[in-house]
Write a protein that holds these residues in place. Structure first.
Motif, PDB file in Angstrom:
ATOM      1  N   CYS A 256       0.802  -1.223   0.000  1.00  0.00           N
ATOM      2  CA  CYS A 256       0.000   0.000   0.000  1.00  0.00           C
ATOM      3  C   CYS A 256       0.836   1.276   0.000  1.00  0.00           C
ATOM      4  CB  CYS A 256      -0.914   0.019   1.221  1.00  0.00           C
ATOM      5  SG  CYS A 256      -2.216  -1.218   1.166  1.00  0.00           S
ATOM      6  N   TYR A 258       0.690   5.160   1.230  1.00  0.00           N
ATOM      7  CA  TYR A 258       0.004   6.043   2.165  1.00  0.00           C
ATOM      8  C   TYR A 258       0.527   7.466   2.010  1.00  0.00           C
ATOM      9  CZ  TYR A 258      -1.790   1.960   4.675  1.00  0.00           C
ATOM     10  OH  TYR A 258      -2.440   0.792   5.010  1.00  0.00           O
ATOM     11  N   GLY A 267      -2.506   1.026  10.900  1.00  0.00           N
ATOM     12  CA  GLY A 267      -3.244  -0.122  11.384  1.00  0.00           C
ATOM     13  C   GLY A 267      -2.507  -1.434  11.563  1.00  0.00           C
ATOM     14  N   TRP A 268      -1.246  -1.527  11.116  1.00  0.00           N
ATOM     15  CA  TRP A 268      -0.515  -2.775  11.377  1.00  0.00           C
ATOM     16  C   TRP A 268      -0.310  -2.910  12.876  1.00  0.00           C
ATOM     17  CZ3 TRP A 268       3.885  -4.045  14.028  1.00  0.00           C
ATOM     18  CH2 TRP A 268       4.363  -5.342  13.860  1.00  0.00           C
ATOM     19  N   LEU A 271      -4.730  -4.905  11.027  1.00  0.00           N
ATOM     20  CA  LEU A 271      -5.469  -5.012   9.769  1.00  0.00           C
ATOM     21  C   LEU A 271      -4.529  -5.274   8.606  1.00  0.00           C
ATOM     22  CD1 LEU A 271      -4.970  -2.276   7.876  1.00  0.00           C
ATOM     23  CD2 LEU A 271      -6.505  -1.252   9.524  1.00  0.00           C
ATOM     24  N   TYR A 272      -5.111  -5.607   7.493  1.00  0.00           N
ATOM     25  CA  TYR A 272      -4.408  -5.650   6.208  1.00  0.00           C
ATOM     26  C   TYR A 272      -5.362  -5.092   5.164  1.00  0.00           C
ATOM     27  CZ  TYR A 272      -7.162  -9.876   5.207  1.00  0.00           C
ATOM     28  OH  TYR A 272      -8.195 -10.760   4.994  1.00  0.00           O
ATOM     29  N   TYR A 273      -4.823  -4.740   4.006  1.00  0.00           N
ATOM     30  CA  TYR A 273      -5.665  -4.189   2.947  1.00  0.00           C
ATOM     31  C   TYR A 273      -5.835  -5.225   1.842  1.00  0.00           C
ATOM     32  CZ  TYR A 273      -7.856  -0.888  -0.222  1.00  0.00           C
ATOM     33  OH  TYR A 273      -8.755  -0.248  -1.043  1.00  0.00           O
ATOM     34  N   LYS A 279     -10.872  -3.108   0.462  1.00  0.00           N
ATOM     35  CA  LYS A 279     -11.299  -2.852   1.830  1.00  0.00           C
ATOM     36  C   LYS A 279     -10.176  -3.137   2.819  1.00  0.00           C
ATOM     37  CE  LYS A 279     -16.203  -3.967   1.077  1.00  0.00           C
ATOM     38  NZ  LYS A 279     -17.316  -4.879   1.452  1.00  0.00           N
ATOM     39  N   LYS A 280     -10.230  -2.416   3.940  1.00  0.00           N
ATOM     40  CA  LYS A 280      -9.359  -2.726   5.065  1.00  0.00           C
ATOM     41  C   LYS A 280      -9.999  -3.871   5.843  1.00  0.00           C
ATOM     42  CE  LYS A 280      -9.791   1.457   6.479  1.00  0.00           C
ATOM     43  NZ  LYS A 280      -9.748   2.714   7.249  1.00  0.00           N
ATOM     44  N   GLU A 293     -14.506  -6.436   8.335  1.00  0.00           N
ATOM     45  CA  GLU A 293     -13.738  -5.252   7.992  1.00  0.00           C
ATOM     46  C   GLU A 293     -13.101  -4.632   9.231  1.00  0.00           C
ATOM     47  OE1 GLU A 293     -15.527  -2.431   5.288  1.00  0.00           O
ATOM     48  OE2 GLU A 293     -16.898  -3.980   4.531  1.00  0.00           O
ATOM     49  N   TYR A 298      -8.520   3.716  11.205  1.00  0.00           N
ATOM     50  CA  TYR A 298      -7.176   3.591  10.649  1.00  0.00           C
ATOM     51  C   TYR A 298      -7.093   4.265   9.279  1.00  0.00           C
ATOM     52  CZ  TYR A 298      -6.538   0.181  14.366  1.00  0.00           C
ATOM     53  OH  TYR A 298      -6.458  -0.422  15.587  1.00  0.00           O
ATOM     54  N   GLU A 300      -6.561   5.258   5.504  1.00  0.00           N
ATOM     55  CA  GLU A 300      -6.892   4.595   4.240  1.00  0.00           C
ATOM     56  C   GLU A 300      -5.709   4.744   3.283  1.00  0.00           C
ATOM     57  OE1 GLU A 300      -9.886   2.405   2.219  1.00  0.00           O
ATOM     58  OE2 GLU A 300     -10.136   3.418   4.148  1.00  0.00           O
TER      59      GLU A 300
END
Length: 415
Positions: A256, A258, A267-268, A271-273, A279-280, A293, A298, A300
């Protein structure tokens, strides 16, 4: 490359107590040094055998500072000179290897895996005292994984340093799944004053967090903002075979981009994307199931790319040589995957991401391919060359470094 397409000379130069042994090439641009490029572009391999060439930076006077991951012949920074027709090794200096290298306000900044140094430059952007760098920051966290310290500088005298998380997903440090304790000192971007010496990590500001590892980063002058490329997590299927197929694990999560502002949390490890669903997703270690989700709090990503391609270089193109579509857009050097089995390995290319008004605009496209060699070399992961760093020459050409065989490529456009 053969005798008809290149001439090569092994140069020996004495520089501050070391004998340099690097190969400099003059390639026939008609053959593109083995690369595939859009129509009108040409490539030459202008240097080879430099060592593990990581990031690089070019001056207005035609010099190229190349940072080596490990010193070669005792030197960690090689200086090439490109006069437009041929390239020569000027010198080499610095006893430390590393990744990050930048020029700002009369100084050359270069990072090891734990420190950031600077060298004073003269009016020709040449290092004045190569034997005595000043220490800007020392004793940064560096452990078993994600050790390189990539750097960027803004327009207000600030230095940004990636401190990668020394973990895949923090689970070994967070057995109760209540938090990730290593985020206090890793897994983010730290900001320091570029003109202040002898800083420690505690003197800096944790500018952004929740970033597993960043190697490619650059300051976007059009947007006046820091952009970074995150390396996504591994082992979804290995750790959770009941939730993820081997195919899903090969293509997820996305790598990703950013656009960061102070205080952002990407978000690590929570989460992952998913760039298939766009979607996250909540990480399976933290209650996710491949469907749930993540919390909207966090950050995007502003763009996403296929998983495990390892984005190691980011450059915003501000030159005038390339066609107008490239102006202010981003080039990204993908180092290539090692963990997409049983799918073919992939990456080993430079892509272009169009931008408009400081933000990604439209689909990314492969710009330079063929670094790995044959299709079989690419699919098996036994790449011959692996792109890592990007730099813009004074005339608007693009330099690409290869940290496998130490090749430096120059890409030009013929109007």
């Amino acid at each position: 490359m053969n005798k008809k397409t290149i001439f090569a000379c092994c140069l020996a130069a004495i520089a501050a107590g070391g004998l340099l042994s690097f190969k400099v090439l003059r390639n026939n641009p008609a053959e593109n040094a083995g690369l595939t490029l859009p129509q009108g572009f040409k490539a030459s391999a202008i240097a080879d055998n430099l060592g593990s060439a990581r990031h690089l930076v070019a001056t207005q006077q035609g010099d190229i500072y190349v940072h080596l991951d490990k010193p070669k012949d005792g030197k960690g920074i090689v200086v090439l000179h490109d006069n437009g027709n041929a390239t020569s090794v000027k010198t080499a200096f610095g006893t430390f290897g590393g990744t990050g290298i930048r020029i700002s306000n009369g100084y050359l900044y270069a990072s090891s895996d734990k420190d950031v140094y600077r060298f004073k430059l003269n009016s020709n952007n040449e290092v004045i005292d190569p034997e005595h760098p000043e220490t800007v920051v020392s004793n940064l966290v560096t452990k078993r994984a994600h050790r390189p310290k990539a750097i960027a500088l803004d327009n207000n005298g600030n230095l940004y340093v990636n401190i990668g998380a020394y973990s895949n997903i923090c689970s070994e440090f967070d057995p109760q799944k209540k938090g990730c304790p290593i985020l206090d000192s890793a897994g983010g971007i730290w900001r320091f004053k570029a003109d202040k010496l002898n800083q420690k990590q505690s003197d800096g500001v944790r500018y952004a967090t929740g970033l597993r590892n960043v190697v490619g980063l650059d300051w976007n002058q059009q947007d006046n903002q820091l952009f970074v490329m995150q390396h996504g997590r591994d082992a979804l299927n290995t750790l959770f075979p009941n939730l993820y197929t081997v195919h899903q694990s090969a293509i997820l999560p996305a790598e990703c981009m950013y656009a960061l502002k102070e205080g952002d949390n990407a978000g690590w490890p929570y989460l992952y994307y998913d760039d298939v669903k766009h979607k996250k997703m909540q990480g399976p270690e933290y209650g996710g199931d491949g469907v749930k989700e993540a919390d909207a709090k966090y950050a995007e990503p502003v763009a996403a790319y296929p998983g495990h391609l390892a984005p190691d270089g980011l450059l915003f193109y501000t030159g005038n040589q390339f066609p107008e579509k490239y102006k202010n857009g981003a080039f990204i050097a993908f180092h290539g995957s090692w963990n997409r089995a049983p799918e073919p390995q992939a990456g080993y290319f430079v892509v272009f991401q169009p931008f408009k008004n400081g933000k990604p605009d439209g689909k990314w496209e492969v710009f330079a391919d063929g670094f790995a060699g044959t299709a079989e070399q690419t699919a098996s992961g036994r790449a011959e060359h692996r792109p890592c760093g990007l730099a813009q020459a004074a005339d608007g050409s693009l330099y690409v470094s290869d940290d496998s065989k130490g090749t430096i490529y120059k890409i030009t456009y013929n109007k």
